[in-house]
Design an enzyme around this catalytic site. Structure first.
Site, short mmCIF file in Angstrom:
data_model
loop_
_atom_site.label_atom_id
_atom_site.label_comp_id
_atom_site.label_asym_id
_atom_site.label_seq_id
_atom_site.Cartn_x
_atom_site.Cartn_y
_atom_site.Cartn_z
N LYS A 1 0.03 -14.22 -10.68
CA LYS A 1 0.99 -13.12 -10.51
C LYS A 1 2.20 -13.64 -9.74
CE LYS A 1 1.02 -8.30 -8.78
NZ LYS A 1 0.22 -7.26 -8.10
N SER B 1 0.07 -2.75 -10.77
CA SER B 1 1.25 -3.56 -10.91
C SER B 1 1.00 -4.94 -11.54
CB SER B 1 1.90 -3.78 -9.55
OG SER B 1 1.02 -4.52 -8.70
N SER C 1 -3.97 -2.23 -8.18
CA SER C 1 -3.19 -3.08 -9.08
C SER C 1 -3.95 -4.20 -9.76
CB SER C 1 -2.01 -3.68 -8.34
OG SER C 1 -1.00 -2.72 -8.26
N1 GLN Z 1 0.18 1.76 -8.19
C1 GLN Z 1 0.05 1.65 -6.77
C2 GLN Z 1 1.43 1.60 -6.17
O1 GLN Z 1 2.34 1.76 -6.87
C3 GLN Z 1 -0.74 0.45 -6.40
C4 GLN Z 1 0.03 -0.80 -6.47
C5 GLN Z 1 -0.76 -2.00 -6.07
O2 GLN Z 1 -1.98 -1.98 -5.97
N2 GLN Z 1 -0.04 -3.06 -5.79
O3 GLN Z 1 1.61 1.41 -5.01
#
Ligand code: GLN
Length: 482
Positions: free
Chosen positions: A72, A147, A171
């Protein structure tokens, strides 16, 4: 079977038997990426020559010897770009390896390719990337989740054998669920965060995306452990996470939380998860109904704590130290302002503003402090539940992958995508998702994920429970049409 569809374990066997060499593996992978990634856009960049150098000297007798692993674009790899999918880091190159990268390299693996994500890991669809969205390999008109959408999509589309992502509120698990792979969020403190661009430091944790549960265990073996560079990593011993695989489920108690089987969840998801739970019963597990009464507060608490921490962590992106710097500023303060205005996308700005607000004097007690107290209640819910059960089974997401563009004008609706994953980060426990079926939507097959939540530092038992399901089903063998 195509070489690139192999699991890490199967690839290793071929490498060790000298049926294929690490440079050949890398070349096949690059060919596959060139073929499918234009339709997926899972990668932001790759350095084939750097990877080839590592492949040429790879020692296949090491635990991950010669295995390429996608990363990532929020985890630093020496000499490579690390953009967090943000314009503010465009042009930045890392000058060191994150601890997980050092560990992967020490295990013989080859970091190869930078995966797309929501900017600074903020989002649930990978649409917040400043460099274009990633598409779901099962249906390219849909999002891969987020994400870490790039990390999930490349594994699902056989453009990677495995990848690393990060999970702050879901995410890893939510995109793995939407793309039909295995995604593991380790216990907070299991894996070093050194070299991970921080989003919310008390919630972030790095973990693997893989095609199988065994591969997940192999990667966790490599990246776990105490790191002097991260004071929140813990000195718990690292067991061999593959050791408990293959065991049966006699005596295992699984909790079914009432609050995760609610109205509003997609009926096909509900049916698949319930069928998976019945399957567990047939494998010898005992199913116990449990309650996690503070579940309904998790999303609200998360968006206070995560944004508060993000507003502090993102203060360092000021145009002085790295990446983008605005032109034509009148003075230093003006330069900060212009750089951040130009460099950050709308979701990141929204979160910085929200986080600054909840921390501001006069509002701190009402929001941040209160959220921390409710966070404690959420953690206690899990502690109490784990006195009765060994692990918790639930859906990973209330829905299957939605269409690109569906949620863009409604941030609150987007925030609900993580309703079932967020509590694990707030409590610091480990969680895993694995494929448990498909929904059929407009004639398309879309993956459904089963979530398992485990006690702190009990990843071994979580993997064992997941493996028993995987061995007796074949959802994980199905490949997307891409
Ligand atoms: N979707 C969640 C957010 O927008 C989690 C994101 C994540 O785990 N990095 O914060």
């Amino acid at each position: 079977m195509e070489l690139t569809s192999l699991s890490v374990a199967a690839l290793q066997e071929k490498l060790r038997n000298r049926e294929v060499s690490p440079p050949e593996v890398l070349r096949s992978l690059e060919a596959r990426i060139a073929q499918v990634d234009p339709a997926i856009h899972g990668y932001l960049s790759r350095d084939f020559d750097a990877a080839l150098k590592l492949a040429e000297s790879a020692d296949v007798s090491l635990p991950l010897g010669g295995v390429p692993i996608a990363i990532k674009d929020v985890i630093n790899v020496n000499g490579e770009p690390c953009t967090a999918a943000s314009r503010i880091l465009q042009g930045y190159r890392s000058n060191y390896d994150a601890t997980v990268i050092q560990k992967l390299k020490a295990a013989g693996a080859i970091p190869f390719g930078r995966c797309n994500l929501d900017e600074f890991a903020m989002g649930s669809s990978t649409e917040n990337s400043a460099f274009g969205h990633t598409r779901n390999p099962w249906d390219t008109s849909r999002i891969p989740g987020g994400s870490s959408g790039g990390s999930a999509a490349v594994v699902a589309a056989d453009e990677a054998f495995a990848s690393l992502g990060s999970d702050t509120g879901g995410s890893i698990r939510q995109p793995a669920s939407h793309c039909g792979c295995v995604g593991l969020k380790p216990t907070y403190g299991r894996v070093s965060r050194f070299g991970l661009i921080a989003f919310a430091s008390s919630l972030d944790q790095i973990g693997p995306f893989t095609k199988t549960v065994r591969d997940s265990a192999l990667l966790l073996n490599a990246i776990s452990g105490r790191d002097p560079m991260d004071s929140t990593s813990l000195a718990e011993p690292v067991p061999d996470y593959t050791a408990q695989l293959g065991r049966d489920l006699k005596g295992v108690k699984l909790g079914m939380p009432r609050e995760y089987f609610i109205e509003g969840i997609d009926p096909q998801v509900d049916a698949a998860v319930r069928a998976a739970i019945r399957h567990y019963e047939s494998l010898g597990a005992e199913i116990v109904e449990i309650s996690l009464p503070n579940t309904e507060h998790a999303v609200g608490v998360y968006y206070i704590i995560a944004t508060a921490e993000a507003s502090a962590n993102l203060a360092r992106f000021d145009g002085v130290r790295y990446g983008h710097r605005a032109e034509g500023a009148a003075n230093l303060l003006d330069q900060y302002g212009r750089t951040r205005e130009e460099g950050f996308g709308p979701e990141v700005k929204r979160r910085i503003i929200l986080g600054t607000y909840v921390l501001s004097s006069g509002y701190y007690d009402a929001y941040y402090l209160r959220a921390q107290k409710v966070r404690t209640l959420i953690r206690r819910d899990f502690t109490a539940a784990f006195e009765k059960v060994d692990a918790i089974v639930a859906p990973t997401s209330p829905e299957v992958a939605f269409k690109v563009g569906d949620r863009n004008d409604d941030p609150l609706k987007m925030y609900l995508a993580d309703i079932f994953t967020i509590a694990a980060n707030l409590a610091g426990i480990c969680g895993l998702t694995l494929p448990c079926g498909f929904a059929s939507v407009d004639g398309q097959k879309l993956p459904i994920g089963l979530q398992l939540l485990g006690k702190p530092f009990e990843e071994a038992s979580l993997l064992r429970i997941a493996d028993a399901y995987e061995r007796s089903t074949d959802w994980h063998r199905q490949r997307p049409p891409v």
